[in-house]
Design an enzyme around this catalytic site. Structure first.
Site, mmCIF file in Angstrom:
data_model
loop_
_atom_site.group_PDB
_atom_site.id
_atom_site.type_symbol
_atom_site.label_atom_id
_atom_site.label_comp_id
_atom_site.label_asym_id
_atom_site.label_seq_id
_atom_site.Cartn_x
_atom_site.Cartn_y
_atom_site.Cartn_z
ATOM 1 N N HIS A 189 0.859 -1.193 0.000
ATOM 2 C CA HIS A 189 0.000 0.000 0.000
ATOM 3 C C HIS A 189 0.894 1.241 0.000
ATOM 4 C CE1 HIS A 189 -4.155 1.647 1.334
ATOM 5 N NE2 HIS A 189 -3.461 2.619 0.774
ATOM 6 N N LEU A 190 0.931 1.897 -1.140
ATOM 7 C CA LEU A 190 1.735 3.096 -1.348
ATOM 8 C C LEU A 190 1.516 4.127 -0.241
ATOM 9 C CD1 LEU A 190 3.215 4.925 -3.676
ATOM 10 C CD2 LEU A 190 0.908 5.764 -4.005
ATOM 11 N N HIS A 191 2.588 4.741 0.227
ATOM 12 C CA HIS A 191 2.499 5.843 1.188
ATOM 13 C C HIS A 191 3.731 6.719 1.034
ATOM 14 C CE1 HIS A 191 4.421 2.388 3.106
ATOM 15 N NE2 HIS A 191 5.083 3.239 3.896
ATOM 16 N N LEU A 192 3.510 8.012 1.100
ATOM 17 C CA LEU A 192 4.580 8.978 0.924
ATOM 18 C C LEU A 192 4.981 9.535 2.288
ATOM 19 C CD1 LEU A 192 4.924 11.535 -1.859
ATOM 20 C CD2 LEU A 192 5.380 12.225 0.481
#
Length: 193
Positions: A146-149
């Site tokens: 799950h992409l997270h910046l």
């Protein structure tokens, strides 16, 4: 002799955390019935469940350190921060790739990251900031699916022997205090959303 207490890190550094916090859901939201097998998906589902069952929105969001919710992304404190104020911008949709986001999601991800940069600067006055994505386990992603910046405030010489030699971070501010300060700054942030 000074004593530095970082109790929230114990379970993380020892690998012993089998609590609901590891799922992204603290005991305050214990009525939530499920596990979506993703810390970020769990977080949003538990907050929405708590709100639907009468918990005030701000209380539910504070329980998991959500700072701001947009249409397709949200901003949340990292529960295991590198520095005080370490936050993340996360799409609601479970996606592992930046290329897999819709243009609307990617636009909001960047807009919220710009907002994170502004409020971190206003609250912490760091000398710099690390802003970035770790895509995939090999790139260092803790939650690769799950992409997270990440947005991390940094100060000149903020790594001392504790981090470099002892592999231990010392954080001067509790997460609850970071949440209150950043949430207040976000309420005042009136630049382009």
């Amino acid at each position: 002799m000074d004593h530095l207490w970082t109790p929230w890190r114990y379970a993380y550094v020892t690998g012993a955390d089998n609590s609901r916090r590891k799922l992204g859901v603290p005991e305050a939201l214990a009525g939530w019935p499920g596990d979506k097998h993703c810390v970020f998906c769990n977080m949003i589902a538990a907050v929405d469940y708590a709100i639907e069952h009468g918990m005030p929105r701000e209380q539910a969001e504070e329980a998991v350190y959500i700072l701001e919710r947009g249409k397709s992304c949200f901003m949340v404190l990292n529960a295991f921060p590198y520095n005080s104020g370490h936050l993340m911008v996360v799409p609601y949709r479970h996606e592992q790739s930046l290329a897999g986001l819709t243009l609307e999601e990617a636009d909001e991800l960047l807009r919220m990251t710009r907002q994170a940069e502004r409020v971190l600067q206003a609250v912490y006055q760091p000398h710099g900031q690390n802003l970035g994505l770790n895509l995939g386990k090999a790139a260092g992603a803790g939650v690769a699916e799950h992409l997270h910046l990440h947005a991390v405030p940094r100060w000149i010489a903020d790594n001392n022997y504790m981090s470099v030699l002892a592999e231990t971070r010392v954080l001067p501010e509790m997460l609850d205090e970071s949440w209150r300060r950043l949430r207040a700054a976000l309420a005042l942030d009136t630049l382009e959303q």
